[in-house]
Design a protein around this motif. Structure first.
Motif, short mmCIF file in Angstrom:
data_model
loop_
_atom_site.label_atom_id
_atom_site.label_comp_id
_atom_site.label_asym_id
_atom_site.label_seq_id
_atom_site.Cartn_x
_atom_site.Cartn_y
_atom_site.Cartn_z
N MET A 1 0.84 -1.19 0.00
CA MET A 1 0.00 0.00 0.00
C MET A 1 0.88 1.25 0.00
O MET A 1 1.94 1.27 0.62
N ARG A 2 0.39 2.28 -0.72
CA ARG A 2 1.09 3.55 -0.78
C ARG A 2 0.13 4.65 -0.35
O ARG A 2 -0.96 4.75 -0.89
N LEU A 3 0.58 5.46 0.60
CA LEU A 3 -0.22 6.55 1.14
C LEU A 3 0.53 7.85 0.96
O LEU A 3 1.76 7.89 1.02
N ALA A 4 -0.23 8.93 0.75
CA ALA A 4 0.39 10.24 0.58
C ALA A 4 -0.53 11.29 1.18
O ALA A 4 -1.69 11.02 1.52
N THR A 5 0.00 12.50 1.29
CA THR A 5 -0.78 13.67 1.68
C THR A 5 -0.73 14.65 0.54
O THR A 5 0.36 15.00 0.07
N ILE A 6 -1.90 15.08 0.07
CA ILE A 6 -1.96 16.01 -1.06
C ILE A 6 -2.55 17.34 -0.62
O ILE A 6 -3.32 17.41 0.34
N ARG A 7 -2.17 18.39 -1.32
CA ARG A 7 -2.75 19.70 -1.09
C ARG A 7 -3.97 19.88 -2.00
O ARG A 7 -3.91 19.56 -3.19
N VAL A 8 -5.05 20.36 -1.40
CA VAL A 8 -6.27 20.65 -2.14
C VAL A 8 -6.75 22.03 -1.70
O VAL A 8 -6.26 22.56 -0.69
N PRO A 9 -7.67 22.66 -2.43
CA PRO A 9 -8.19 23.95 -1.99
C PRO A 9 -8.73 23.85 -0.56
O PRO A 9 -9.54 22.98 -0.25
N GLY A 10 -8.21 24.67 0.31
CA GLY A 10 -8.68 24.69 1.68
C GLY A 10 -7.91 23.82 2.64
O GLY A 10 -8.22 23.79 3.83
N GLY A 11 -6.88 23.10 2.18
CA GLY A 11 -6.13 22.28 3.12
C GLY A 11 -5.42 21.11 2.47
O GLY A 11 -4.94 21.19 1.33
N THR A 12 -5.37 20.00 3.18
CA THR A 12 -4.72 18.79 2.69
C THR A 12 -5.63 17.58 2.90
O THR A 12 -6.56 17.63 3.71
N ARG A 13 -5.34 16.49 2.19
CA ARG A 13 -6.08 15.26 2.33
C ARG A 13 -5.12 14.07 2.25
O ARG A 13 -4.16 14.09 1.47
N ALA A 14 -5.42 13.03 3.05
CA ALA A 14 -4.71 11.77 2.91
C ALA A 14 -5.29 10.99 1.76
O ALA A 14 -6.51 10.98 1.55
N VAL A 15 -4.41 10.33 0.99
CA VAL A 15 -4.87 9.52 -0.14
C VAL A 15 -4.15 8.18 -0.17
O VAL A 15 -3.02 8.05 0.32
#
Length: 276
Positions: A1-15
């Motif tokens: 499994m590969r997990l990351a944190t991405i930047r989105v409008p208004g903050g960040t999300r785990a993916v």
């Protein structure tokens, strides 16, 4: 499994990274996801918003780790080629979250330093709460691994015998691009992976993570004797030979350069070097 944190409008999300797609897990970042004891199941079952992986704006995989514990002098071949004896115990120092940047973010050189150096490293991401871990518990506490470059201001590091001041300049330490779980890597919790660093395309460091004197399991055991390791903590396991400070004459990073750090099977950091 590969997990990351991405930047989105208004903050960040785990993916969760699934090939060419990134699937949101419902958490603000990968550190928040790891705070759940059943984080593996939650990540595997996630079916949130989807993004094209190629267009992601990647944040540090763990944006605000509670602890960043770093290890010095930990590659066997490098220590022996310098004529030193292998250490009996790990050399530990700390870094702070303000130093972290994403895998494609610019490294900001502080005007107060003229000796910024590269240090390619394998980073351990802690996925369990452990104190005085034995072999089994230490192995189970390793959520996975990512790539880190411990960019160091050598002129500040060697002002005193304590290294911290040269290791924690803000916006200097790229980490990512993803947390890769041990089951995806040769060697598992003791991964055996080629690691390289390049400056403007020229390879300056080249080694294999199997050459670590103190491997990830040993480091979790040792550090957890001193303090409780928490979910989302990072351990930077040390760098191999080839750093700029050891060259004759010494060589350092400068504005306009590009620093590339790669561990096969985990991923690549590619960071332009900017003046602050």
């Amino acid at each position: 499994m590969r997990l990351a944190t991405i930047r989105v409008p208004g903050g960040t999300r785990a993916v969760r990274l699934d090939g060419g797609q990134a699937v949101e897990t419902g958490h603000n970042d990968a550190g928040e996801l790891l705070a759940h004891p059943d984080w593996r199941a939650r990540a595997a079952a996630a079916d949130g918003a989807r993004h094209q992986a190629a267009s992601l704006d990647l944040a540090p995989v763990i944006p605000r780790p509670g602890k960043i514990v770093c290890v010095g002098l930990n590659y066997r071949h490098h220590i022996l080629e310098m004529g030193r004896q292998l250490p009996e115990y790990p050399t530990l120092f700390a870094k702070f979250a303000d130093a972290l940047i994403g895998p494609r973010d610019p490294i900001r050189l502080a005007p107060e330093s003229s000796a910024a150096d590269w240090e390619a490293e394998l980073a351990v991401v802690v996925g369990g709460t452990v104190r005085r871990a034995d072999e089994k518990d230490a192995s189970a506490a390793i959520a996975g691994f990512c790539v880190l470059n411990d960019v160091t201001m050598r002129d500040w590091q060697y002002r005193t015998t304590q290294w911290l001041q040269g290791k924690s300049f803000e916006a200097t330490t790229p980490v990512g691009p993803a947390l890769v779980t041990p089951d995806e890597l040769p060697g598992g919790v003791r991964p055996a992976l080629p690691i390289t660093a390049a400056v403007d395309g020229e390879t300056v460091q080249k080694a294999d993570t199997s050459d670590l004197v103190f491997d990830p399991v040993a480091l979790v055991r040792y550090i957890s004797t001193i303090m409780t390791l928490q979910r989302g903590d990072l351990i930077a396991t040390g760098t191999p030979g080839g750093v700029g400070h050891a060259r004759k004459p010494p060589r350092y990073l400068a504005a306009g350069m590009t620093l590339t750090t790669e561990i096969e099977g985990i991923g690549r950091l590619e960071n332009a070097v900017h003046a602050s």
